[in-house]
Write a protein that holds these residues in place. Structure first.
Motif, PDB file in Angstrom:
ATOM      1  N   SER A  20       0.814  -1.217   0.000  1.00 24.22           N
ATOM      2  CA  SER A  20       0.000   0.000   0.000  1.00 24.22           C
ATOM      3  C   SER A  20       0.849   1.269   0.000  1.00 24.22           C
ATOM      4  O   SER A  20       0.376   2.343  -0.383  1.00 24.22           O
ATOM      5  CB  SER A  20      -0.927   0.017   1.225  1.00 24.22           C
ATOM      6  OG  SER A  20      -0.187   0.200   2.428  1.00 24.22           O
ATOM      7  N   HIS A  49       2.141   3.891  -3.498  1.00 26.39           N
ATOM      8  CA  HIS A  49       1.514   5.022  -4.188  1.00 26.39           C
ATOM      9  C   HIS A  49       2.404   6.257  -4.107  1.00 26.39           C
ATOM     10  O   HIS A  49       2.252   7.199  -4.883  1.00 26.39           O
ATOM     11  CB  HIS A  49       0.152   5.327  -3.560  1.00 26.39           C
ATOM     12  CG  HIS A  49       0.258   5.886  -2.163  1.00 26.39           C
ATOM     13  ND1 HIS A  49       0.383   7.237  -1.917  1.00 26.39           N
ATOM     14  CD2 HIS A  49       0.284   5.272  -0.959  1.00 26.39           C
ATOM     15  CE1 HIS A  49       0.479   7.430  -0.602  1.00 26.39           C
ATOM     16  NE2 HIS A  49       0.423   6.250  -0.004  1.00 26.39           N
ATOM     17  N   TYR A  63      -7.843  -0.555  -1.201  1.00 26.99           N
ATOM     18  CA  TYR A  63      -6.781   0.397  -1.518  1.00 26.99           C
ATOM     19  C   TYR A  63      -5.774  -0.149  -2.537  1.00 26.99           C
ATOM     20  O   TYR A  63      -4.890   0.573  -2.985  1.00 26.99           O
ATOM     21  CB  TYR A  63      -6.059   0.842  -0.242  1.00 26.99           C
ATOM     22  CG  TYR A  63      -5.470  -0.275   0.608  1.00 26.99           C
ATOM     23  CD1 TYR A  63      -4.277  -0.910   0.263  1.00 26.99           C
ATOM     24  CD2 TYR A  63      -6.103  -0.689   1.795  1.00 26.99           C
ATOM     25  CE1 TYR A  63      -3.735  -1.919   1.040  1.00 26.99           C
ATOM     26  CE2 TYR A  63      -5.565  -1.702   2.578  1.00 26.99           C
ATOM     27  CZ  TYR A  63      -4.379  -2.308   2.205  1.00 26.99           C
ATOM     28  OH  TYR A  63      -3.855  -3.307   2.983  1.00 26.99           O
ATOM     29  N   LEU A  64      -5.900  -1.432  -2.902  1.00 24.66           N
ATOM     30  CA  LEU A  64      -4.993  -2.011  -3.880  1.00 24.66           C
ATOM     31  C   LEU A  64      -5.715  -2.514  -5.131  1.00 24.66           C
ATOM     32  O   LEU A  64      -5.097  -3.177  -5.970  1.00 24.66           O
ATOM     33  CB  LEU A  64      -4.200  -3.177  -3.258  1.00 24.66           C
ATOM     34  CG  LEU A  64      -3.109  -2.821  -2.257  1.00 24.66           C
ATOM     35  CD1 LEU A  64      -2.458  -4.076  -1.706  1.00 24.66           C
ATOM     36  CD2 LEU A  64      -2.065  -1.913  -2.884  1.00 24.66           C
TER      37      LEU A  64
END
Length: 442
Positions: free
Chosen positions: A108, A111, A174-175
């Motif tokens: 995560s 990014h 979130y992925l």
């Protein structure tokens, strides 16, 4: 007299000069020069010959003398996850739990361009300090992760194949991404990096459970649009995983058929693990000229199973060695080959040192469809190689001294060796890492 642009290296050399259809073919094409001269020009191999033949026509003052060292082609890692470097050695889980507890939270962070750049530099340093000059690499779902990795590798003129993970389900929100986002981001990266210098792109669906049919259609679409890219994923690593795939894709005839249905098998398709293949899957890998990445330290660490090296030869399937960091526990191909030997022993298969070094060099190049440019010291090959110090500890010195031939010395290297044995790593004809300073010198 050599041209001024030539580099001349004197040392011992070992490589495999031709591809093998069976294990017995490898030794017949093995080349060992106790005292040899390697000539390089413009990042390529000009020649490798015995010193006795070459010495009359070279100026000794222009020769870099590395006698006492053994030079072999650069190691090729056919499956590794660079973001998982920072969670290597995570305790106590099998595959699916390990992904959820350790892998996804770490990924995560990618990014962030700064974090990706920092870890890319660290990752490449680990590869080079372990003698690995080519790798097939997973990024994360984030474009930034791959931009950073390619940028760092490009500065080194390193041959690297990588791609961003494509994943749209059965992972943290979130992925995940939509199939359309995955297509667009992957396409942008291909157009920016594929075949730029020595870099190449791999379409990288994580594995079937995190890929909807719609996403796999987008992977197929990209492969049709860019037919010379690679395809890199996982296959049949864990029994629980296989059962999950069959539940998710009941219409398909097994795990591999999920990929095959979407036209994702074939040359330049590399499937990591392949521990629990059915007969029809072995046949499909052969028929489509697909490749396998054998990852022994990872398979043992996660308790996934034992890869069948003998069956791979019998089926005529291309195969290379992968460290699979971070489920794999070392970047070092010598240590990885030592574990591959133990995997073979548990199945009554005796992995010789000659065969092991083949898989880590020319065989790995063949698995990646790169054997025309890397993997040995044949004229015209790209000059990627590693300078090994075969005896860096009292125990190694003892065994090296009493080894009767090169085969025994190579076997001792892969059973007792580690990163300390890497004296120098050369990429594209230039030294980029050396043990003395323990840092890049390019």
């Amino acid at each position: 007299m050599p041209y001024a642009s030539e580099t001349l290296l004197r040392a011992s050399f070992f490589d495999i000069t031709a591809l093998a259809a069976q294990p017995d073919d490898i030794a017949a094409n093995a080349r060992y020069l106790e005292d040899g001269l390697l000539t390089l020009r413009d990042g390529k191999v000009v020649s490798l010959e015995s010193w006795q033949i070459a010495e009359g026509r070279v100026n000794p003052a222009e020769v870099t003398d590395l006698r006492g060292k053994l030079i072999v082609p650069g190691f090729i890692d056919t499956h590794i996850h660079y973001p998982q470097t920072e969670m290597i050695g995570a305790f106590g889980e099998q595959l699916l739990e390990w992904l959820n507890h350790y892998t996804f939270p770490v990924e995560s962070q990618y990014h962030c361009p700064d974090h990706s750049a920092k870890m890319s530099a660290f990752f490449l340093q680990q590869l080079l300090s372990n003698g690995t000059t080519t790798a097939l690499v997973f990024g994360t779902v984030h474009k930034q992760s791959v931009d950073a990795l390619f940028s760092a590798a490009h500065q080194l003129d390193m041959r690297l194949i990588a791609g961003k993970v494509m994943m749209d389900r059965n992972a943290p929100e979130y992925l995940t991404e939509t199939p359309e986002q995955s297509y667009q981001h992957s396409r942008e990266l291909i157009e920016r990096w594929h075949q730029r210098g020595r870099l190449s792109y791999a379409l990288t669906p994580r594995f079937a459970p995190t890929s909807s049919p719609a996403l796999l259609d987008k992977v197929r679409q990209l492969r049709e649009e860019f037919p010379d890219v690679w395809m890199h994923t996982h296959l049949s690593e864990n029994q629980q995983e296989i059962a999950w795939v069959k539940a998710l894709f009941p219409e398909r005839d097994g795990y591999l058929d999920v990929y095959h249905h979407h036209q994702l098998t074939g040359k330049r398709s590399v499937f990591a693990h392949c521990l629990h293949l059915e007969d029809k899957e072995w046949q499909c890998l052969h028929d489509t000229d697909s490749s396998i990445a054998f990852c022994p330290t990872s398979n043992l660490f996660l308790g996934s199973g034992l890869f069948n090296i003998k069956r791979c030869w019998q089926q005529g399937v291309r195969m290379g060695i992968g460290t699979d960091v971070g489920a794999g526990t070392t970047f070092n191909l010598l240590q990885t080959l030592g574990e591959a030997y133990k995997v073979g022993q548990l199945q009554q298969y005796k992995l010789s040192a000659c065969e092991a070094f083949y898989h880590a060099t020319l065989g790995g190049a063949h698995a990646l469809d790169l054997d025309d440019v890397i993997g040995n010291f044949n004229p015209g090959k790209e000059a990627d190689f590693v300078v090994l110090d075969p005896a860096v500890s009292p125990l190694q010195q003892l065994r090296h001294a009493n080894s009767k031939d090169i085969w025994e010395r190579l076997f001792v290297l892969m059973t007792l060796g580690d990163d300390r044995n890497i004296a120098q790593t050369w990429v594209s004809g230039k030294p980029v890492w050396q043990r003395e300073s323990e840092e890049q010198i390019a």
